[in-house]
Scaffold this active site. Structure first.
Site, PDB file in Angstrom:
ATOM      1  N   ARG A  31     -12.556 146.144  31.710  1.00 24.80           N
ATOM      2  CA  ARG A  31     -13.287 145.358  30.711  1.00 24.80           C
ATOM      3  C   ARG A  31     -13.263 143.870  31.046  1.00 24.80           C
ATOM      4  NH1 ARG A  31     -11.106 148.741  26.361  1.00 24.80           N
ATOM      5  NH2 ARG A  31     -12.739 150.165  25.683  1.00 24.80           N
ATOM      6  N   GLY A  32     -12.125 143.389  31.520  1.00 23.71           N
ATOM      7  CA  GLY A  32     -12.010 141.970  31.863  1.00 23.71           C
ATOM      8  C   GLY A  32     -13.017 141.559  32.917  1.00 23.71           C
TER       9      GLY A  32
END
Length: 369
Positions: A293-294
């Site tokens: 996600r980052g």
């Protein structure tokens, strides 16, 4: 959220809202909100900080700033008359059948989620008795339906029931809300910018839930006496004569509204060099961030910032200005620590990109051109 800039003079017919461009300080929060408006797929913003720092005021001001959107007039979900991805199933079927859809203009909704809200109030309810006796899917839409194509604001999100937070995050991520009761299933579009706020003193969100928010902004009470006086004077002036204050800010408001609309259009053409993508992933890897996600959020946020400033190619500086917002809440930490203010992320970023350490992050000085 729309490609047409509306006339802000319509504000005079509505309840006056403090103008976004007049808000002093809290640049980190304002930048995160604007980037999510440009690209809602960033995944929303978690705003943590002191009480009385203008969180609610800023979010309402942003919703008020945005241009009106075209909706299908008789649809309860703010369905788009042109974009199939933003249509409810019923509207999509009508469009496929060649039916002429009635179009209306509507202000972007800013929906406040009450702390004591039930799942039925949030998601909507199905009238089982009517469905069984009359054979129709009797559905009473909830807050997620009202928030579609708008902003859903949850104050004190860290005090909200974890199950309800899960429901909100699932809807925000998928863009759809599905309600199932007794074998009956109804779904509708639920694409909104999710904004949560809270005070760290009242407890943190679980790491699993924190990670689902695209960005995390920290806000602090302004310390400089001169700036505090300026904020007090502005608020007093607005309260005494809202319309006169709005008139003073009209030019700046219209310019920023136009900038956001143009950025939404430009976003599709913004590119990130592959070498920069590799370095972004290297930062996430060195920061020991779980999942991907980052990586995804940094890429999206950097592209949104590039679009906001009228450019088409992401630079190292664009990444620098969003990397802390995207990663600070994803770092593994000691249970006794609070969320990192950004030092660790900045240090890793400088190392990966071969930059000299800076005393302050550039993003703290970000302004809208």
């Amino acid at each position: 959220m729309s490609s047409t800039v509306s006339d802000l003079s319509s504000m005079s017919t509505r309840r006056a809202v403090f103008p976004f461009t007049a808000i002093v300080g809290q640049e980190e929060m304002k930048l995160a909100l604007m980037l999510n408006v440009i690209d809602p797929k960033i995944g929303g913003v978690m705003i943590m900080g002191d009480r009385g720092t203008g969180k609610s005021t800023t979010i309402r001001a942003l919703a008020d700033l945005l241009p009106e959107i075209d909706v299908v007039a008789d649809d309860p979900y703010n369905s788009s008359p042109t974009d199939p991805e933003l249509m409810s199933d019923d509207v999509r079927d009508r469009a496929r059948n060649g039916e002429s859809l009635p179009i209306a203009k509507r202000h972007v909704q800013m929906v406040d989620l009450p702390l004591g809200a039930t799942e039925d109030r949030v998601c909507g309810t199905i009238d089982i008795e009517k469905a069984l006796s009359e054979g129709v899917k009797a559905f009473e839409p909830g807050l997620l339906a009202k928030a579609n194509r708008g902003i859903l604001y949850v104050d004190e999100v860290n005090l909200l029931d974890d199950h309800l937070v899960d429901v909100l995050l699932d809807s925000a991520a998928s863009g759809w809300n599905t309600v199932e009761r007794e074998g009956i299933s109804i779904r509708h579009p639920a694409r909104f910018v999710l904004v949560g706020s809270g005070n760290p003193e009242e407890g943190e969100l679980r790491p699993q839930l924190l990670d689902r928010f695209g960005m995390h902004a920290e806000i602090r009470t302004v310390k400089e006496p001169e700036l505090r006086v300026q904020i007090v004077e502005q608020r007093t002036e607005f309260d005494q004569n809202p319309q006169a204050f709005l008139d003073q800010c009209r030019t700046e408001q219209e310019a920023l509204q136009r900038q956001l609309v143009e950025a939404q259009t430009r976003l599709k053409s913004v590119v990130v060099d592959r070498e920069l993508k590799v370095k972004i992933s290297e930062v996430c890897s060195q920061a020991d961030v779980d999942g991907l996600r980052g990586d995804i959020v940094i890429n999206r946020a950097a592209k949104a910032l590039t679009a906001l400033e009228g450019r088409s190619e992401v630079t190292v500086d664009d990444i620098r200005r969003v990397v802390v917002l995207c990663l600070r809440h994803r770092l593994r930490k000691d249970p006794l620590e609070s969320i990192d203010s950004g030092y660790k992320v900045e240090k890793i970023f400088n190392s990966v990109f071969g930059l000299a350490p800076q005393e302050e992050m550039v993003q703290n000085g970000v302004g809208v051109r």
